[in-house]
Design an enzyme around this catalytic site. Structure first.
Site, short mmCIF file in Angstrom:
data_model
loop_
_atom_site.label_atom_id
_atom_site.label_comp_id
_atom_site.label_asym_id
_atom_site.label_seq_id
_atom_site.Cartn_x
_atom_site.Cartn_y
_atom_site.Cartn_z
N ALA A 19 0.63 -1.28 0.00
CA ALA A 19 -0.01 0.09 -0.06
C ALA A 19 0.80 1.36 0.11
O ALA A 19 0.21 2.33 -0.62
CB ALA A 19 -1.03 0.14 1.05
N GLY A 44 0.72 5.20 0.07
CA GLY A 44 -0.76 5.38 0.65
C GLY A 44 -1.86 6.38 -0.56
O GLY A 44 -2.83 6.45 -0.11
N GLY A 45 -1.11 6.90 -1.56
CA GLY A 45 -2.05 7.48 -2.51
C GLY A 45 -3.50 6.71 -2.92
O GLY A 45 -4.51 7.39 -2.60
N LYS A 46 -3.26 5.63 -3.15
CA LYS A 46 -4.36 4.65 -3.67
C LYS A 46 -5.10 4.08 -2.55
O LYS A 46 -6.37 4.19 -2.57
CB LYS A 46 -3.83 3.44 -4.38
CG LYS A 46 -3.00 3.91 -5.72
CD LYS A 46 -2.49 2.54 -6.27
CE LYS A 46 -1.68 3.11 -7.54
NZ LYS A 46 -0.32 3.66 -7.23
N ASP A 54 1.41 -3.15 4.05
CA ASP A 54 2.87 -2.71 3.89
C ASP A 54 3.78 -3.55 4.69
O ASP A 54 3.53 -3.51 5.93
CB ASP A 54 3.08 -1.46 3.42
CG ASP A 54 4.16 -1.32 2.46
OD1 ASP A 54 3.99 -1.17 1.33
OD2 ASP A 54 5.52 -1.34 2.94
N CYS A 114 4.29 0.52 -11.90
CA CYS A 114 4.82 1.90 -12.67
C CYS A 114 5.95 1.56 -13.51
O CYS A 114 6.81 2.02 -13.22
CB CYS A 114 4.90 2.69 -11.61
SG CYS A 114 6.26 2.33 -10.23
#
Length: 423
Positions: free
Chosen positions: A241, A244-246, A261, A355
């Site tokens: 995670a 933490g943006g998502k 995480d 990414c």
């Protein structure tokens, strides 16, 4: 701030030495205190200098080449790169040349190159910005450029390299109405409702930071949750995670979110971010493979990867890495997909994303997962969300995002996203 400008220049040179010589990442160096001895303004200058030198390294090397009979030691080359970046950006030639001559003089292993450093940088100062601008965009180091050209073609890679050289704007994800946030911060709305600012300044000083109205998140990184399409009350796992943006996107939807995480420090950051924006998630520190709770309606797996999609923001990556660890990452991604499916209820969604710009960490992973798991399918129903161009849809049903997409709007990070349905 130092009066001579030497401390931030020496610090920038040290960063380049560690990145190009020791394979260390900028974030690792700065997090480890590499700039802590500097005043705040000098820290910012050192990081900016090193970042600009890495972003323009290939162009700087081509500008230097006519003045070098042979390539000098890397320590000298790094000083010359930094000198080029400063000279072509309008810094006073006298101060720049003297500073990098002194940096070389202070290193007994290369002090004999101080005369060369002086002569070459003086020649560069004569060319200045005009000489810089007539050179082509910097090329990606060969170990990465070759597989990218094989995957996307030379012309597309040139577009990607142009985006890398241009760098990245600041993107914000709004907790509520994105148009309100855009107006408050003076940003523009992208097609997926991300707010983009080209000249943001200090992030914490922007309107809405203290009140938790938004968080920093690249537009591409916001799309995985948007295509997952979370609903209030859904039980959703954010595996891997941090930062933490998502997690915040999922929590803002009203879903019941579990964030996992393995890093204590990174999970502390997730908790801090959630607290600032007034959202809640169950944060668990655990290795992903040790987490065995199941029955989730949906799982977001933002798997560890090469991060080659983030070079706009992290130009150190292709100089610190050489691709030797990629096979291990690809195998770990396969195992994470298999493990995540065991935690998902029948008919549930697994969103896999990386990414990365490499098909081995995206399209090929999904092809292989479909072969390993009978009845597993790719859901294409939500691909129309988030302002996604149909040209970005991939043959196996996923979404390929690249830095050269939305070029007129400032680009985006490279990402791969696929939504799979467990039978």
């Amino acid at each position: 701030m130092s009066k001579t400008g030497l401390p931030p220049r020496r610090a920038a040179h040290h960063l380049l030495e560690e990145i190009t010589g020791e394979g260390r990442l900028m974030s690792e160096l700065i997090g480890g205190g590499a700039l802590d001895h500097l005043a705040a303004e000098d820290r910012a200058r050192a990081q900016r200098l090193a970042t600009d030198a890495l972003r323009g390294a290939d162009r700087a090397d081509r500008m230097l080449k006519p003045y070098l009979k042979k390539e000098p030691p890397e320590t000298v080359q790094n000083a010359l790169r930094l000198g080029v970046i400063e000279l072509v950006s309008g810094e006073a030639a006298h101060g720049v040349v003297n500073a990098y001559v002194e940096i070389i003089s202070l290193n007994k292993h290369v002090s004999s190159f101080k005369g060369l450093t002086n002569a070459v940088l003086r020649r560069i100062s004569e060319e200045g910005e005009k000489g810089w601008n007539k050179r082509a965009n910097p090329l990606t180091p060969g170990w990465l450029r070759q597989p990218l050209v094989a995957a996307w073609g030379r012309k597309s890679v040139e577009g990607i390299e142009a985006a890398h050289f241009a760098g990245a704007a600041l993107d914000l994800t709004a907790k509520g109405d994105a148009s309100v946030v855009a107006e408050a911060v003076g940003g523009v709305l992208l097609p997926n409702n991300t707010v983009r600012l080209k000249d943001a300044g200090q992030v914490s000083a922007l309107p809405g930071f203290e009140t938790g109205d938004w968080w920093v998140q690249d537009a591409a990184a916001a799309i995985p949750v948007q295509v997952l399409d979370p609903k209030p009350g859904m039980k959703i796992l954010d595996l891997c995670a941090a930062p933490g943006g998502k997690t915040m996107q999922l929590a803002a939807s009203g879903a019941a979110v579990t964030a996992v995480d393995q890093s204590h420090s990174r999970m502390a950051r997730v908790k801090e971010n959630l607290k600032r924006v007034g959202l809640k998630a169950d944060c668990i520190i655990s290795d992903a493979f040790d987490f065995t709770d199941d029955g989730f309606d949906a799982i977001l797996l933002d798997a560890p990867c090469s991060a080659t999609g983030t070079i706009r923001r992290h130009p150190d990556l292709p100089y610190a890495k050489d691709g030797s660890e990629f096979m291990e990452l690809i195998e770990q991604q396969e195992r994470l997909i298999d493990h995540a499916l065991t935690l998902l209820k029948s008919g549930g969604k697994l969103v896999f994303c990386t990414c990365s710009l490499l098909p081995d960490e995206g399209e090929i992973q999904i092809d292989d997962a479909l072969e390993r798991h009978e009845g597993l399918t790719v859901d294409t129903a939500t691909r129309e969300k988030a302002g996604i161009d149909p040209a970005w849809f991939t043959e196996e049903g996923g979404i390929r995002l690249r830095p050269d997409y939305w070029a007129d709007l400032g680009g985006m990070d490279g990402f791969y996203i696929a939504v799979m349905i467990k039978p």
